[in-house]
Structure formats: structure tokens, C-alpha cells
Design a protein around this motif. Structure first.
Motif, short mmCIF file in Angstrom:
data_model
loop_
_atom_site.label_atom_id
_atom_site.label_comp_id
_atom_site.label_asym_id
_atom_site.label_seq_id
_atom_site.Cartn_x
_atom_site.Cartn_y
_atom_site.Cartn_z
N ALA A 164 0.78 -1.12 0.05
CA ALA A 164 0.22 0.05 -0.03
C ALA A 164 0.82 1.24 0.11
O ALA A 164 0.45 2.05 -0.79
CB ALA A 164 -1.06 0.03 1.29
N VAL A 165 1.60 1.06 0.83
CA VAL A 165 2.66 2.38 1.00
C VAL A 165 3.57 2.75 -0.33
O VAL A 165 3.71 3.79 -0.81
CB VAL A 165 3.84 2.25 2.04
N LEU A 166 4.20 1.48 -1.02
CA LEU A 166 4.79 1.62 -2.20
C LEU A 166 3.91 2.28 -3.34
O LEU A 166 4.25 2.90 -4.21
CB LEU A 166 5.46 0.45 -2.54
N TRP A 167 2.71 1.72 -3.33
CA TRP A 167 1.70 1.92 -4.47
C TRP A 167 1.38 3.40 -4.52
O TRP A 167 1.30 4.06 -5.44
CB TRP A 167 0.70 0.99 -4.58
N ALA A 168 0.96 3.98 -3.33
CA ALA A 168 0.44 5.22 -3.16
C ALA A 168 1.77 6.12 -3.37
O ALA A 168 1.46 7.45 -3.92
CB ALA A 168 0.02 5.59 -1.47
N TRP A 169 3.14 5.69 -3.17
CA TRP A 169 4.17 6.41 -3.53
C TRP A 169 4.62 6.55 -4.80
O TRP A 169 4.77 7.59 -5.57
CB TRP A 169 5.34 5.98 -2.65
N LEU A 170 4.49 5.36 -5.57
CA LEU A 170 5.16 5.22 -6.85
C LEU A 170 4.24 5.20 -8.01
O LEU A 170 4.56 5.44 -9.32
CB LEU A 170 5.88 3.92 -6.98
N ALA A 171 2.95 5.25 -7.72
CA ALA A 171 2.05 5.05 -8.84
C ALA A 171 1.95 6.54 -9.62
O ALA A 171 1.85 7.54 -8.95
CB ALA A 171 0.72 4.80 -8.33
N PRO A 172 1.84 6.30 -10.96
CA PRO A 172 1.66 7.60 -11.59
C PRO A 172 0.56 8.43 -11.17
O PRO A 172 -0.56 7.77 -11.00
CB PRO A 172 1.78 7.27 -12.91
N ARG A 173 0.48 9.70 -11.31
CA ARG A 173 -0.77 10.61 -11.01
C ARG A 173 -1.72 11.00 -12.03
O ARG A 173 -1.09 11.40 -13.24
CB ARG A 173 -0.34 11.95 -10.28
N VAL A 174 -2.91 10.87 -12.09
CA VAL A 174 -3.65 11.29 -12.87
C VAL A 174 -4.35 12.46 -12.16
O VAL A 174 -4.53 12.63 -11.17
CB VAL A 174 -4.95 10.67 -13.22
N GLN A 175 -4.36 13.40 -12.97
CA GLN A 175 -4.74 14.99 -12.60
C GLN A 175 -6.10 15.46 -12.89
O GLN A 175 -6.39 15.23 -14.40
CB GLN A 175 -3.56 16.15 -12.84
N TYR A 176 -7.07 16.02 -12.30
CA TYR A 176 -8.14 16.84 -12.66
C TYR A 176 -7.98 18.16 -12.73
O TYR A 176 -7.13 18.91 -11.90
CB TYR A 176 -9.17 16.10 -11.78
N PHE A 178 0.68 -4.11 -10.26
CA PHE A 178 0.98 -5.46 -10.67
C PHE A 178 2.85 -5.73 -10.48
O PHE A 178 2.82 -6.73 -9.92
CB PHE A 178 0.58 -5.54 -12.22
N LEU A 179 3.46 -4.74 -10.72
CA LEU A 179 4.86 -5.09 -10.60
C LEU A 179 5.35 -4.94 -9.19
O LEU A 179 6.05 -6.02 -8.62
CB LEU A 179 5.73 -3.78 -11.43
N LEU A 180 4.81 -4.21 -8.36
CA LEU A 180 5.01 -4.23 -7.04
C LEU A 180 4.54 -5.38 -6.36
O LEU A 180 5.19 -6.30 -5.54
CB LEU A 180 4.42 -3.03 -6.27
N ALA A 181 3.31 -5.89 -6.56
CA ALA A 181 2.68 -7.10 -5.99
C ALA A 181 3.45 -8.44 -6.32
O ALA A 181 3.71 -9.09 -5.63
CB ALA A 181 1.18 -7.17 -6.25
N ALA A 182 3.76 -8.33 -7.85
CA ALA A 182 4.69 -9.53 -8.21
C ALA A 182 5.80 -9.69 -7.53
O ALA A 182 6.25 -11.05 -7.02
CB ALA A 182 4.60 -9.58 -9.80
N GLY A 183 6.62 -8.66 -7.47
CA GLY A 183 7.94 -8.53 -6.64
C GLY A 183 7.83 -8.94 -5.13
O GLY A 183 8.57 -9.66 -4.74
N LEU A 184 6.90 -8.45 -4.57
CA LEU A 184 6.84 -8.87 -3.03
C LEU A 184 6.40 -10.16 -2.95
O LEU A 184 6.69 -10.69 -2.00
CB LEU A 184 5.55 -7.66 -2.39
N GLY A 185 5.37 -10.65 -3.95
CA GLY A 185 5.07 -12.05 -4.02
C GLY A 185 6.08 -13.01 -4.02
O GLY A 185 6.35 -13.74 -3.50
#
Length: 211
Positions: A50-62, A87-94
Motif C-alpha cells: 500500500a505504501v509503495l503503491w501510493a508513493w510510486l503510482a503515476p498521478r492522474v490530474q483533474y 502489478f509489478l510491486l505485488a509480483a515482486g513482493l510475492g
């Protein structure tokens, strides 16, 4: 009075070895305990996702015009990138959890694999739901008012392909099974406990007649 002993016939098949007591022992309470421990540890590790996804995910802006909210770039690939990052983060952590489980208990076992799969699935759900909370707010009206008219602001995280939630359990189980198949020592073949067939006396040389 003693009973007559009948010698075995040369044509009789050899007797099978007696089964060893305790062979093929099933699942033990220790195995179940290890599987539960793996499920708990891996499930808690979903916080890292959760922490890595919230930090590294690209941002969509409104952006807001004061009356409505619009995508700043309608042709951007930010939403697809959000799924890809998860997907990449989950697969790596898996993969890491599969390696860690194998190093902790090299013997493997069904309860260990089940615990790893259940914990990994729970970790993916935790990473998804907690990541939404750690990311930008989902209250677009409040975010637009805080940003102001014409000022872009980050959209909340969102998963478009829910299949990526299976990335962690699939990677964890596959890596663990591969390592178990490659590196777990095999049990030695049991040595035969009965004499060769036919018995040696069948082909024994006849004794020379005595004078």
C-alpha cells in the motif's frame, strides 16, 4: 508337541516387506501452525504494498472550471500506469515472500503453501484498499475547492483491472513451489528387506553323493 514346519516352495512369490510404523505421516499440528504463521506474516506485509503503491503510482490530474471537474489530459495513460505499478510491486513482493517462506521452512508442505496463498491474497487486498486511503483524497469536490479554479490536482488512486490482485499470490506460490522442487532434498529409496527371489537354495549345486 511341535508343529511341522513346511519349507517354502521355490515357486512361491517373495513376501512383501512389512510396512514401517509411522510411514506416510499426514499433516501435523506443527504444519498447521507454520501455515497460519506464514499467512499472518504475509498478510501484514500488504501494508508495504500500500505504501509503495501510493508513493510510486503515476498521478492522474483533474482540473475544475468552478462548476465541474475534468481530466486535465484525457489521452494520458496514467490510469493504466497505476494498474501496472500495482502489478509489478505485488509480483515482486510475492516473489520475495515465496523465497522467504522457503528459506524459513525448506521442507514445504501443503499447509505452508495454503497459508502462503491465503496470506498473499489478503496482502493484495490490504495493499489495494489501504493504498486508496494513503493516496489522494477521493472527495473530488473538496479537492477542487482546495485547489481552486483552473488549478490541477491529483485524482484518487483507482484499479481498473482487478485481476492484478492475483499477482502477489500467483508469484508467491509459483516461486515457492519452484524452489521446493529444485532444492528440497529427496528421501532416500528404502532398501529391500527381503531376500532375493528365487531363494538361493533353488539354484544350489547338488551335493555329491556320499560314499
Amino acid at each position: 508337541m511341535t508343529e511341522a514346519v513346511i519349507p517354502p516352495s521355490p515357486t512361491d512369490p517373495p513376501s512383501l516387506p512389512p510396512e514401517k510404523s509411522g510411514a506416510g505421516v499426514g499433516i501435523t499440528p506443527a504444519d498447521v501452525r507454520d501455515g497460519a504463521a506464514v499467512a499472518l506474516a504475509v498478510g501484514v506485509a500488504g501494508v508495504i504494498l500500500a505504501v509503495l503503491w501510493a508513493w510510486l503510482a503515476p498521478r492522474v490530474q483533474y482540473v475544475s472550471n468552478g462548476e465541474a471537474v475534468f481530466l486535465r489530459n484525457s489521452e494520458g495513460e496514467g490510469r493504466i500506469g497505476t494498474d501496472g505499478t500495482f502489478f509489478l510491486l505485488a509480483a515482486g513482493l510475492g516473489a520475495l515472500s515465496g523465497v522467504g517462506t522457503f528459506l524459513w521452512r525448506r521442507a514445504g508442505g501443503v499447509p505452508l503453501v495454503i497459508g502462503l496463498a491465503v496470506g498473499s491474497l489478503f496482502a493484495g487486498l490490504v495493499g489495494w484498499r489501504l493504498g486508496l486511503v494513503l493516496g489522494p483524497t477521493s472527495n473530488l469536490v473538496a479537492a477542487a475547492r482546495a485547489a481552486g479554479k483552473g488549478v490541477p490536482f491529483d485524482a484518487p488512486l483507482q484499479l481498473l483491472a482487478y485481476g492484478v490482485l492475483l499477482a502477489w499470490p500467483m508469484a508467491a506460490v509459483l516461486v515457492h513451489l519452484a524452489l521446493t522442487a529444485l532444492w528440497t532434498p529427496r528421501d532416500p529409496d528404502p532398501s529391500p528387506e527381503w531376500s532375493a527371489y528365487p531363494p538361493p537354495h533353488v539354484h544350489a549345486d547338488p551335493k555329491p553323493p556320499t560314499a
